[in-house]
Design an enzyme around this catalytic site. Sequence first.
Site, PDB file in Angstrom:
ATOM      1  N   PRO A  12       0.836  -1.215   0.000  1.00 52.07           N
ATOM      2  CA  PRO A  12       0.000   0.000   0.000  1.00 52.07           C
ATOM      3  C   PRO A  12       0.869   1.264   0.000  1.00 52.07           C
ATOM      4  O   PRO A  12       1.974   1.269   0.533  1.00 52.07           O
ATOM      5  CB  PRO A  12      -0.776  -0.106   1.315  1.00 52.07           C
ATOM      6  CG  PRO A  12      -0.696  -1.532   1.718  1.00 52.07           C
ATOM      7  CD  PRO A  12       0.598  -2.063   1.175  1.00 52.07           C
ATOM      8  N   ASP A  65      10.372   3.894 -25.627  1.00 53.21           N
ATOM      9  CA  ASP A  65      10.081   3.145 -26.853  1.00 53.21           C
ATOM     10  C   ASP A  65       8.578   2.937 -27.001  1.00 53.21           C
ATOM     11  O   ASP A  65       8.036   3.030 -28.086  1.00 53.21           O
ATOM     12  CB  ASP A  65      10.817   1.798 -26.847  1.00 53.21           C
ATOM     13  CG  ASP A  65      10.462   0.923 -25.654  1.00 53.21           C
ATOM     14  OD1 ASP A  65      10.061   1.460 -24.604  1.00 53.21           O
ATOM     15  OD2 ASP A  65      10.588  -0.312 -25.768  1.00 53.21           O
ATOM     16  N   ARG A 115       3.480  -1.911 -22.867  1.00 60.19           N
ATOM     17  CA  ARG A 115       3.933  -3.219 -22.375  1.00 60.19           C
ATOM     18  C   ARG A 115       4.952  -3.029 -21.251  1.00 60.19           C
ATOM     19  O   ARG A 115       5.281  -1.897 -20.887  1.00 60.19           O
ATOM     20  CB  ARG A 115       4.504  -4.042 -23.529  1.00 60.19           C
ATOM     21  CG  ARG A 115       5.799  -3.508 -24.076  1.00 60.19           C
ATOM     22  CD  ARG A 115       6.378  -4.473 -25.121  1.00 60.19           C
ATOM     23  NE  ARG A 115       7.572  -3.941 -25.696  1.00 60.19           N
ATOM     24  CZ  ARG A 115       7.806  -3.884 -27.015  1.00 60.19           C
ATOM     25  NH1 ARG A 115       6.903  -4.303 -27.881  1.00 60.19           N
ATOM     26  NH2 ARG A 115       8.938  -3.401 -27.459  1.00 60.19           N
ATOM     27  N   ASP A 116       5.451  -4.129 -20.736  1.00 55.46           N
ATOM     28  CA  ASP A 116       6.359  -4.046 -19.586  1.00 55.46           C
ATOM     29  C   ASP A 116       7.764  -3.659 -20.045  1.00 55.46           C
ATOM     30  O   ASP A 116       8.714  -4.381 -19.805  1.00 55.46           O
ATOM     31  CB  ASP A 116       6.378  -5.394 -18.846  1.00 55.46           C
ATOM     32  CG  ASP A 116       6.758  -6.539 -19.766  1.00 55.46           C
ATOM     33  OD1 ASP A 116       6.976  -6.291 -20.974  1.00 55.46           O
ATOM     34  OD2 ASP A 116       6.855  -7.684 -19.285  1.00 55.46           O
ATOM     35  N   GLU A 117       7.857  -2.520 -20.706  1.00 52.32           N
ATOM     36  CA  GLU A 117       9.159  -2.088 -21.216  1.00 52.32           C
ATOM     37  C   GLU A 117       9.349  -0.588 -20.932  1.00 52.32           C
ATOM     38  O   GLU A 117       9.991  -0.225 -19.987  1.00 52.32           O
ATOM     39  CB  GLU A 117       9.265  -2.409 -22.705  1.00 52.32           C
ATOM     40  CG  GLU A 117      10.630  -2.090 -23.256  1.00 52.32           C
ATOM     41  CD  GLU A 117      11.131  -3.098 -24.278  1.00 52.32           C
ATOM     42  OE1 GLU A 117      10.364  -3.943 -24.709  1.00 52.32           O
ATOM     43  OE2 GLU A 117      12.323  -3.013 -24.625  1.00 52.32           O
ATOM     44  N   ASP A 131      15.862   4.645 -30.594  1.00 53.95           N
ATOM     45  CA  ASP A 131      14.547   5.162 -30.961  1.00 53.95           C
ATOM     46  C   ASP A 131      14.542   6.691 -30.839  1.00 53.95           C
ATOM     47  O   ASP A 131      14.032   7.409 -31.696  1.00 53.95           O
ATOM     48  CB  ASP A 131      13.460   4.585 -30.036  1.00 53.95           C
ATOM     49  CG  ASP A 131      13.498   3.068 -29.945  1.00 53.95           C
ATOM     50  OD1 ASP A 131      14.592   2.492 -29.948  1.00 53.95           O
ATOM     51  OD2 ASP A 131      12.420   2.447 -29.848  1.00 53.95           O
ATOM     52  N   TRP A 168      22.305   3.210 -31.438  1.00 56.79           N
ATOM     53  CA  TRP A 168      21.735   3.428 -30.106  1.00 56.79           C
ATOM     54  C   TRP A 168      22.733   4.269 -29.302  1.00 56.79           C
ATOM     55  O   TRP A 168      22.473   5.419 -28.984  1.00 56.79           O
ATOM     56  CB  TRP A 168      21.424   2.083 -29.433  1.00 56.79           C
ATOM     57  CG  TRP A 168      20.053   1.548 -29.777  1.00 56.79           C
ATOM     58  CD1 TRP A 168      18.950   1.552 -28.969  1.00 56.79           C
ATOM     59  CD2 TRP A 168      19.637   0.942 -31.016  1.00 56.79           C
ATOM     60  NE1 TRP A 168      17.875   0.987 -29.639  1.00 56.79           N
ATOM     61  CE2 TRP A 168      18.261   0.610 -30.888  1.00 56.79           C
ATOM     62  CE3 TRP A 168      20.259   0.662 -32.216  1.00 56.79           C
ATOM     63  CZ2 TRP A 168      17.526   0.011 -31.904  1.00 56.79           C
ATOM     64  CZ3 TRP A 168      19.542   0.051 -33.231  1.00 56.79           C
ATOM     65  CH2 TRP A 168      18.190  -0.253 -33.066  1.00 56.79           C
ATOM     66  N   GLU A 214       4.973  -0.194 -33.886  1.00 51.61           N
ATOM     67  CA  GLU A 214       6.371  -0.596 -33.726  1.00 51.61           C
ATOM     68  C   GLU A 214       6.894  -1.272 -35.000  1.00 51.61           C
ATOM     69  O   GLU A 214       8.041  -1.116 -35.369  1.00 51.61           O
ATOM     70  CB  GLU A 214       6.466  -1.585 -32.553  1.00 51.61           C
ATOM     71  CG  GLU A 214       7.841  -2.180 -32.346  1.00 51.61           C
ATOM     72  CD  GLU A 214       7.929  -3.015 -31.082  1.00 51.61           C
ATOM     73  OE1 GLU A 214       6.873  -3.497 -30.613  1.00 51.61           O
ATOM     74  OE2 GLU A 214       9.044  -3.185 -30.561  1.00 51.61           O
ATOM     75  N   HIS A 266       4.784   3.093 -30.966  1.00 55.01           N
ATOM     76  CA  HIS A 266       6.246   3.183 -30.957  1.00 55.01           C
ATOM     77  C   HIS A 266       6.573   4.284 -31.955  1.00 55.01           C
ATOM     78  O   HIS A 266       6.196   4.194 -33.099  1.00 55.01           O
ATOM     79  CB  HIS A 266       6.793   1.866 -31.504  1.00 55.01           C
ATOM     80  CG  HIS A 266       7.660   1.098 -30.590  1.00 55.01           C
ATOM     81  ND1 HIS A 266       7.171   0.466 -29.470  1.00 55.01           N
ATOM     82  CD2 HIS A 266       8.986   0.789 -30.648  1.00 55.01           C
ATOM     83  CE1 HIS A 266       8.175  -0.192 -28.885  1.00 55.01           C
ATOM     84  NE2 HIS A 266       9.281   0.002 -29.574  1.00 55.01           N
TER      85      HIS A 266
END
Length: 918
Positions: free
Chosen positions: A144, A485, A489-491, A498, A551, A754, A775
């Site tokens: 919590p 990016d 999602r879990d990113e 990018d 990158w 994407e 994306h």
Amino acid sequence: MSQDEPTAPGAPRSLRCEYRENPLGLGEARPRFFWQIDDPRRGAAQGAYQIRVASAAHELAHDRADVWDSGRVDTNQSAHVVYGGPALRSRQRYYWQVRTWDAAGQSSPWSDIAWFEMGLLRRGDWKAQWIGRKPRGDNTQLQPSPYLRRAFATTGANIRQARLHLSARGLVEAYINGHRVGDDHFVPGWTDYHQRIQYRTYDVTALVQRGDNVLGAVLADGWYAGHIHRGFRVYGPFPMLLAQLEIEDERGRRQTIATDETWQWAEGPIRSASLFMGETYDATRDLGDWCVPGFDASATMWQVVDVVEPCDAKLLAAAPGPPVRRIMEIRPVAVTEPKPGVFIFDLGQNMVGWCRLYVKGQAGRTITLRHAEVLEPDGMLYTTNLRTARQTDQYTLKGAANGDREVYEPRFTFHGFRYVEVTGLDLPADLPPGRKPDLETITGVVLHSDMPVTGRFECSDPRINQLQSNIVWGQRGNFLEVPTDCPQRDERMGWTGDAQVFMPTACFNMDVAAFFTKWLDDVADAQLPNGAFTNYCPNGPNIESIGAAAWGDAGVICPWRMWEHYADRRALEKMYPRMARWIEFCRIHSSDLVRPDIGYFGDWLSIEAPTAHDLINTAYFAHSTKLMADIAAVLDKARDARKYQRLFERIRRAFQREFVTRSGRVSGESQTAFVLALAFDLLEPAHRDVAARMLTADIDRRKGHLSTGFVGVRDLQPTLTDVGRGDVAWRLMHQTSFPSWLYAVTHGATTIWERWDGWTHDRGFQNPGMNSFNHYAYGCVGQWLYQSVAGIAPDPRPSTGPDANVAGYQRVIVRPLVDPSPKDPVTWVKASYESLHGLIETHWRRDGEQLRLDVRIPANAAATLILPCPDAGRVTESDHPLDAAPAISDVQADGRETRMALGAGCYRFACPWPEKSE
Ligand code: BGC
């Protein structure tokens, strides 16, 4: 000159300090000033300026600059003028104004007065300590959110002013006497908290009262202790608060209320909050007036904070970027019921933020909101592409006494979604089947870093306008604290590749100068001792992804963009030693200047057209090195400039030796290989034609389709245009079959996908492991729409000598690219860009056999105009021949195009519509 034309400039306007209007809590010891010239005359330019800074507005009103007076400075510089007075003091507000002279020596009036206020500049200014609540039970689970409070009484006379300096390891919302402090979210933002923790300063004068007060805060895990891509509790095990409230009374006495061992905490209605998972809120556990004076906090649930840690002030930094705010709201356009009691609201737009829920019902009933970007064929949410992110908010009603509706919005999470599944609603059982909840049940609240809109692009093809809209929505959804990016999602990481690909487009759409100033600190913080830039920033304890070409190169490219678009020399200065280390890293890790394949992403998500990784790596090594030569020249480091130029030429030869055949074929012969070789100037002149021909031949062979991934796409359209094949670029733009930009548009996309094949007619959804519908990378084509199609581009000539400060659109190239497509060509384009100097606009259209072009260049800027007209004698401006038009000079025609220099002002050109070149 017309009779009512002014004879002198008006007062300077749009005063900014460190890119911001009247910034509060500034950390920059030598801030920079910006203004715009108010002068509608053709050719208007600044000849000189004078700035004065005072400790109070009335000093300036009486012509007294008791802090600093620049005196008259003869220059056309009206941006990035560095404060040159005595050292600025913590907490002090400074007032400033500016006046200018035009080229003829006529002076403007003084501008209105603007101000900037310093934050806490010295480490000793911080008295606060980190406080928090130790996690109870299993800390591998979400906990919590703690509510923290401190009641206090003011000790002084009437309050003159109060400031709250606020930070957290995690996320915080602060309250004073029941009122929320500020209107920003996700404070203090995301950094590598082991290297830098941001704080923000708020003017809370109106919230603090003489006598009894309560300062409160709610904490959440956020990026610090919650879910991020690389795990859970990555930077630390639980959130902590750092707050320092400074109250000054009218006699100048200061009282400081800081976080320390006297604070109390309690659990409240937020049962869990995670950026990926969502928020769970139980309104039956509402804490009432917990943050209002007079509240009785003696109940056992209010305990003394159990963690108090000293604050390491050297980590604290005033946040230089814009805060995240609610930017707009979206109403659903439809609701369906694919299964009994399961309602799917369609917002009509893929967006990022959360929903506000309006609901009535009995205490204890729980409403669940799940969020997704797309639907399954059966009308239910498609969530597989979210991977482990749940994007689920739950609200348990408190049961309003009089049956009133309750309103709920989460605070410490965000979702990427167009569709919202709502379950648990208490609909009367006797309603006829098919009865659905009101569309008013939810409202989409769009949140992102608050950046002023600066660009507009519109043309005669509605599909391209939808593409532009999708690009802008991609930016909205992914410019939340850091350039991510994807938002769903879990990113949701600050992937550097990018960001560098999209940055030029981002710079047109919105003023991202302050946003990238902050992110470049993240890039700097993340660099490894061996010089490698990381593949995402902010980084954290478990570095795992470093040094990929395109990158890691963002560490050089993004500061360069700050120069190109904003003339930000300081961004170059700050990053220069780091860039030099990156180049050295690339050099050391190459063999004979060929950077080997080190197993990274290559031309990520290209379509059946692989490009060798060592080719990409070497091309980018060359590109960054060439930029270093240009950067060194801007920074007056002539020796370095020569050194990097020589290194570039050696890498270029290595590239040719390794990847270019004697007849000029580039190894692999993919579109990306040709594009990089051309765009980065890696070929001998004779081979450029071969590469251009092979590139267009490949596009022909693919029946007018591209095949580039993230690495090739940025330069595809600009390169085709540069080599004189704008017609092919237009062909790619009009393409609607897969893969193309308009494929997604014609299949209902409202953001950039994407992958070119995120969904195809034949195969349905792509691999859910990697299939975001928001994306921005492929949206980098926006740069071409602005720079080539509308023809608004920064002038790339090297900026040294007397012109050293003219980047950032003080010199513009206007070269519109008309559409020669045989079928359904674009017949008009209208675009504008609010530059540092003011609004640049172009509007071209076909009018019978005429090309008409209206151009606006702001005061103190100038342009080179290039029209597709072989004969200057056939060009008119405001219906007159060019030699009769004021502020037009150096007219030259080369049998293909007519060029001329334009001063500031508004122009109306006409010339014959260009004949087809093929
Ligand atoms: C991200 C990309 C990123 C890439 C690296 C992905 O998971 O979504 O956009 O650049 O990894 O290849």
